[in-house]
Design a protein around this motif. Structure first.
Motif, PDB file in Angstrom:
ATOM      1  N   ASP A 117       3.134 -16.835  -1.412  1.00 12.89           N
ATOM      2  CA  ASP A 117       1.853 -16.445  -3.124  1.00 12.89           C
ATOM      3  C   ASP A 117       0.983 -16.086  -2.930  1.00 12.89           C
ATOM      4  N   GLN A 118       0.181 -15.460  -1.446  1.00 10.64           N
ATOM      5  CA  GLN A 118      -0.784 -14.705  -1.511  1.00 10.64           C
ATOM      6  C   GLN A 118      -0.193 -13.114  -1.060  1.00 10.64           C
ATOM      7  N   LEU A 119      -0.466 -13.051  -1.836  1.00 13.49           N
ATOM      8  CA  LEU A 119       0.278 -11.089  -2.906  1.00 13.49           C
ATOM      9  C   LEU A 119      -0.996 -10.173  -2.626  1.00 13.49           C
ATOM     10  N   TYR A 120      -1.310  -9.524  -2.087  1.00 13.30           N
ATOM     11  CA  TYR A 120      -2.132  -8.486  -2.154  1.00 13.30           C
ATOM     12  C   TYR A 120      -1.584  -6.920  -2.097  1.00 13.30           C
ATOM     13  N   VAL A 121      -2.706  -6.037  -3.725  1.00 11.67           N
ATOM     14  CA  VAL A 121      -2.036  -4.797  -3.321  1.00 11.67           C
ATOM     15  C   VAL A 121      -3.079  -3.158  -3.088  1.00 11.67           C
ATOM     16  N   CYS A 122      -3.427  -2.813  -2.506  1.00 10.30           N
ATOM     17  CA  CYS A 122      -4.554  -1.776  -2.579  1.00 10.30           C
ATOM     18  C   CYS A 122      -4.556  -0.626  -3.286  1.00 10.30           C
ATOM     19  N   GLU A 123      -6.039  -1.267  -3.824  1.00  7.02           N
ATOM     20  CA  GLU A 123      -6.085  -0.304  -5.424  1.00  7.02           C
ATOM     21  C   GLU A 123      -5.829   0.667  -5.880  1.00  7.02           C
TER      22      GLU A 123
ATOM     23  N   ALA B  31       0.507  -1.329   0.224  1.00  4.84           N
ATOM     24  CA  ALA B  31      -0.011  -0.273  -0.148  1.00  4.84           C
ATOM     25  C   ALA B  31       0.853   1.081   0.113  1.00  4.84           C
ATOM     26  N   ASP B  32       0.359   2.045  -0.037  1.00  2.00           N
ATOM     27  CA  ASP B  32       1.222   3.829  -0.820  1.00  2.00           C
ATOM     28  C   ASP B  32       2.151   2.938  -1.305  1.00  2.00           C
ATOM     29  N   ASP B  33       3.169   4.067  -0.835  1.00  2.00           N
ATOM     30  CA  ASP B  33       4.744   3.946  -2.094  1.00  2.00           C
ATOM     31  C   ASP B  33       4.895   2.438  -1.967  1.00  2.00           C
ATOM     32  N   GLY B  34       4.457   1.335  -1.352  1.00  2.00           N
ATOM     33  CA  GLY B  34       5.166   0.025  -1.197  1.00  2.00           C
ATOM     34  C   GLY B  34       4.572  -0.484  -2.190  1.00  2.00           C
ATOM     35  N   VAL B  35       3.455   0.300  -3.627  1.00  2.00           N
ATOM     36  CA  VAL B  35       3.370  -0.264  -4.433  1.00  2.00           C
ATOM     37  C   VAL B  35       4.143  -0.143  -5.296  1.00  2.00           C
ATOM     38  N   TYR B  36       5.440   0.428  -5.279  1.00  2.00           N
ATOM     39  CA  TYR B  36       6.452   0.410  -6.237  1.00  2.00           C
ATOM     40  C   TYR B  36       7.661  -0.965  -5.606  1.00  2.00           C
ATOM     41  N   GLN B  37       7.454  -1.455  -4.501  1.00  2.00           N
ATOM     42  CA  GLN B  37       8.186  -2.601  -4.454  1.00  2.00           C
ATOM     43  C   GLN B  37       7.989  -4.005  -5.765  1.00  2.00           C
ATOM     44  N   LEU B  38       6.837  -3.660  -6.154  1.00  2.00           N
ATOM     45  CA  LEU B  38       6.146  -4.153  -7.093  1.00  2.00           C
ATOM     46  C   LEU B  38       6.272  -4.578  -8.518  1.00  2.00           C
ATOM     47  N   LEU B  39       6.615  -3.201  -8.865  1.00  2.00           N
ATOM     48  CA  LEU B  39       7.610  -2.629 -10.574  1.00  2.00           C
ATOM     49  C   LEU B  39       7.933  -4.271 -10.438  1.00  2.00           C
ATOM     50  N   GLY B  40       8.209  -4.305 -12.009  1.00  2.00           N
ATOM     51  CA  GLY B  40       9.554  -5.378 -11.996  1.00  2.00           C
ATOM     52  C   GLY B  40      10.434  -4.920 -12.287  1.00  2.00           C
ATOM     53  N   GLU B  41      11.647  -5.221 -12.429  1.00  2.00           N
ATOM     54  CA  GLU B  41      13.455  -4.730 -12.371  1.00  2.00           C
ATOM     55  C   GLU B  41      13.675  -3.484 -12.040  1.00  2.00           C
ATOM     56  N   HIS B  42      13.853  -3.235 -10.611  1.00  2.00           N
ATOM     57  CA  HIS B  42      14.909  -2.116 -10.152  1.00  2.00           C
ATOM     58  C   HIS B  42      15.907  -2.440 -10.531  1.00  2.00           C
TER      59      HIS B  42
ATOM     60  N   ALA C   9      15.234 -10.091  -6.880  1.00  2.00           N
ATOM     61  CA  ALA C   9      15.637 -11.333  -6.762  1.00  2.00           C
ATOM     62  C   ALA C   9      15.044 -12.055  -5.221  1.00  2.00           C
ATOM     63  N   THR C  10      15.411 -11.097  -4.246  1.00  2.00           N
ATOM     64  CA  THR C  10      14.787 -10.743  -3.172  1.00  2.00           C
ATOM     65  C   THR C  10      12.722 -11.727  -3.778  1.00  2.00           C
ATOM     66  N   MET C  11      12.270 -10.980  -4.162  1.00  2.00           N
ATOM     67  CA  MET C  11      10.582 -10.486  -4.293  1.00  2.00           C
ATOM     68  C   MET C  11      10.765 -12.151  -5.526  1.00  2.00           C
ATOM     69  N   ALA C  12      11.126 -12.337  -6.337  1.00  2.00           N
ATOM     70  CA  ALA C  12      10.882 -13.269  -7.326  1.00  2.00           C
ATOM     71  C   ALA C  12      11.495 -14.654  -6.417  1.00  2.00           C
ATOM     72  N   ALA C  13      12.088 -14.774  -5.514  1.00  2.00           N
ATOM     73  CA  ALA C  13      11.944 -15.833  -4.364  1.00  2.00           C
ATOM     74  C   ALA C  13      11.353 -16.278  -3.405  1.00  2.00           C
ATOM     75  N   LEU C  14      10.117 -15.399  -3.092  1.00  2.00           N
ATOM     76  CA  LEU C  14       9.000 -15.386  -2.807  1.00  2.00           C
ATOM     77  C   LEU C  14       8.585 -17.089  -2.379  1.00  2.00           C
TER      78      LEU C  14
ATOM     79  N   ALA D  17       4.809  -6.787 -11.127  1.00  2.00           N
ATOM     80  CA  ALA D  17       5.192  -7.967 -11.444  1.00  2.00           C
ATOM     81  C   ALA D  17       4.694  -8.771 -10.215  1.00  2.00           C
ATOM     82  N   ASN D  18       4.738  -9.741 -10.648  1.00  2.00           N
ATOM     83  CA  ASN D  18       4.450 -10.877  -9.034  1.00  2.00           C
ATOM     84  C   ASN D  18       2.543 -11.474  -8.969  1.00  2.00           C
ATOM     85  N   ALA D  19       1.783 -10.580  -9.440  1.00  2.00           N
ATOM     86  CA  ALA D  19       0.744 -10.772  -9.951  1.00  2.00           C
ATOM     87  C   ALA D  19      -0.010 -10.759  -8.336  1.00  2.00           C
ATOM     88  N   PRO D  20       0.250  -9.608  -8.342  1.00  2.00           N
ATOM     89  CA  PRO D  20      -0.686  -9.906  -6.758  1.00  2.00           C
ATOM     90  C   PRO D  20      -2.338  -9.449  -7.652  1.00  2.00           C
ATOM     91  N   THR D  21      -3.156  -9.345  -6.441  1.00  2.00           N
ATOM     92  CA  THR D  21      -4.854  -9.495  -6.196  1.00  2.00           C
ATOM     93  C   THR D  21      -4.716  -7.988  -5.240  1.00  2.00           C
TER      94      THR D  21
END
Length: 121
Positions: free
Chosen positions: A77-83, A43-54, A66-71, A97-101
């Protein structure tokens, strides 16, 4: 034997500049090692963690991709993002990336209720 505690980790900070994002992922992976059910909410600025390659090389920090890809290897595998956060940041789920709900505020409240432990970073 007691049931395992369900852990929800809420990520509210941008991926770089502070250690919050790295710390939250370290906690998630540690919970995964101990086979605790873990969900991540961005949520908030945390959504930027889900952008592809940094590319964090320019700021002298380790790349979180790499850490995100290791989850999934830790059964996380329960990843959520605030609309609302996506809208505020001008992003769409297709940008991530990581196909969050994507979840609204009511669903976020329900997520919090369903988990035994809630950690915010």
């Amino acid at each position: 034997m007691s049931a395992k505690k369900k852990v929800l980790i809420i990520n509210r900070r941008a991926p770089y500049g502070r250690s919050n994002a790295r710390d939250s992922l370290d906690v998630a992976l540690t919970c995964g090692v101990f086979e605790l059910p873990v969900s991540l909410l961005f949520a908030d600025d945390g959504v930027y963690q889900l952008l592809g390659e940094h590319d964090a090389q320019g700021i002298g920090q380790k790349n979180l991709s790499a850490t995100m890809a290791a989850l999934p290897m830790y059964d996380i595998d329960q990843l959520y993002v605030c609309e609302q956060s996506l809208k505020t940041q001008g992003l769409e789920t297709s940008d991530l990336a990581n196909a969050p709900t994507a979840v609204d505020q009511d669903a976020i409240q329900q997520l919090i209720k369903e988990h035994d432990v809630v950690l915010t970073f």
